[in-house]
Design an enzyme around this catalytic site. Sequence first.
Site, PDB file in Angstrom:
ATOM      1  N   LYS A   1     110.382  75.952 -66.153  1.00 36.29           N
ATOM      2  CA  LYS A   1     109.027  75.867 -65.417  1.00 36.29           C
ATOM      3  C   LYS A   1     109.338  74.360 -64.253  1.00 36.29           C
ATOM      4  CE  LYS A   1     104.978  73.715 -66.740  1.00 36.29           C
ATOM      5  NZ  LYS A   1     104.242  72.549 -68.135  1.00 36.29           N
TER       6      LYS A   1
ATOM      7  N   SER B   1      99.805  75.649 -69.407  1.00 33.51           N
ATOM      8  CA  SER B   1     100.064  74.839 -68.260  1.00 33.51           C
ATOM      9  C   SER B   1     101.330  75.285 -68.029  1.00 33.51           C
ATOM     10  CB  SER B   1     100.339  73.702 -67.604  1.00 33.51           C
ATOM     11  OG  SER B   1     101.342  72.718 -68.329  1.00 33.51           O
TER      12      SER B   1
ATOM     13  N   SER C   1     100.652  73.686 -73.855  1.00 35.09           N
ATOM     14  CA  SER C   1     101.559  74.262 -72.648  1.00 35.09           C
ATOM     15  C   SER C   1     102.386  74.974 -72.954  1.00 35.09           C
ATOM     16  CB  SER C   1     101.630  73.142 -71.707  1.00 35.09           C
ATOM     17  OG  SER C   1     100.270  72.754 -70.511  1.00 35.09           O
TER      18      SER C   1
END
Lengths: 488, 96
Positions: free
Chosen positions: A80, A155, A179
Amino acid sequence: MSGDELCDLTATELRSRLVEGEISPSEIVESCLHRIEVLDGQVRAFLTPTPDLARERARAVAELARAGTSPVAGIPIALKDVLTTRGIRTTCGSRILETYVPPYDCTAWARLSAGGSILLGKTNCDEFAMGSSNENSAFGPVHNPWNLDTVPGGSSGGSAAAVAAGEAVWALGTDTGGSVRQPAALCGVVGLKPTYGLISRYGLIAFASSLDTVGTFTRSVRDAAMLLSVLGGRDPMDATSLDQPARDYTASLSGEVRGLRVGVVREALGEGVEPGVRSGVRSAIDRLEGLGATVGEVSLPHADYALSAYYLIAPSECSSNLARYDGVRYGLRVPGEDSMQMMMRTRGAGFGPEVKRRIMLGTYALSAGYYEAYYGQAQKVRTLIIRDYERAFASFDVLVSPTSPTTAFRIGERTDDPLAMYLSDVFTIPANLAGVPAISIPCGLDEKGLPVGLQLTAPVLGEELLLRVADALEHELAFDAVPGLVRG
Amino acid sequence: MPVDIDIDHVARLARLELSDEERERLRAQLSLILEHAAKVSEVATADVPPTASAIPRPTVLRPDVPTPSMGPEEALANAPDREDDRFRVPRIVEVE
């Protein structure tokens, strides 16, 4: 494509083939890169792919992978884009860091890299990890491989979608309020959020420091245990890192759950939960009972207040953490007459709507005259949530609930209603407030053919128990559906 | 109860330049979110202690031994503007 190429296999399977000498890291990397080339134009999981680095690295770690000493050697991973990587652009999905190239590696990647892992690239996410749909990325949304018109969750949407689409074998994300777990649920993969402090936060670009946790996306619970074995353990670079040694979490995967007490969270199967989610989770609970676990109902009476507390605590910490983006040392600068104007213009131009909303919310909640009424009160609710868990774990070994009240929703459906969007995380937020570990595993498909996620939660540092139950249930459920996009 | 927020004051504290349209939208949204968030006061009674960190750790100190740190070139590599080994910024104070 058929869904059974090298890039579609579990890391566990790939590792055993690497050790047998049947395949090389380069073949796995080529398989992933090919899949990225074919599908990522539609999925858009990657912000910065690193194919040349991955190819070079695959050759360099070939021997290490064959030796089998490290569980991550020779297996490609996606990170990420809130995790710093030395010399590789790290944007946090934000205009304000669009050209930022970190001078250091986060500890999580440093450990994987030392173990012979191969970086495929940096994945898209909601700006500074704030969001539940990946629509808050400054670089456009990620599309869910199960239905390209729906969100992958957020997210860490890019990491979840990459693993679901076979673009990466596994991936790292971060989980501040859900997330990792929520996108894992919406994309039909396994998402683990360990105990707060078990994986170092060094180099995780901060959103809400008392809640931020590095987590994993994998195709199996065993893969998650393997990754955690390399990632976990004390790091002197993070003052909140727990004093825990690294350990082999696969050792606890006995498949045995007989006699374990499983508490079904009453509040999480009520109104607001889609029927497809409720029935998927209910039937998985029955299977767990069939395996010999004792199932009972449990209440987390303050769970109702967790969302409110979270939307005071997280924005407060965010407003403080994001003060560093001032146009001085790194990132965007918009010129101004004086420093004050330069900073205000830089931040006004560099941050997107959700980040501005949370900075404003947090600044207000911490400002003179309001601190006690908002932030102070929210911290008390945090105490009540922790006590809820303590009470629940006095009677039960693990807790079970849906991960998210809904399956993947349509892109654009909730963007105008922040409160509706925040509700996506209603079942995941309490674990962050209490610091306890939790995992989402796929437990079936709803009537729209979209994956349903089931969440298991264990006490602080109960990872071995958590993974044992998740692994046993995963085998029992034998969820093997693959997105139509991948079947070709 | 709707919360009335002085948006300009908060934006200045947060060092955020906002457009008129953003200001109006935020005023409405923050009011709504804060009204919802104020629910915490229903249960946060005086006898409940606050929690800042779920798993508190004592302050951790490293041994007081010098170790190498980042050099100026690396530290300045992302600077929007620099002068020699320093970050260059616009005027901060008025000059007579």
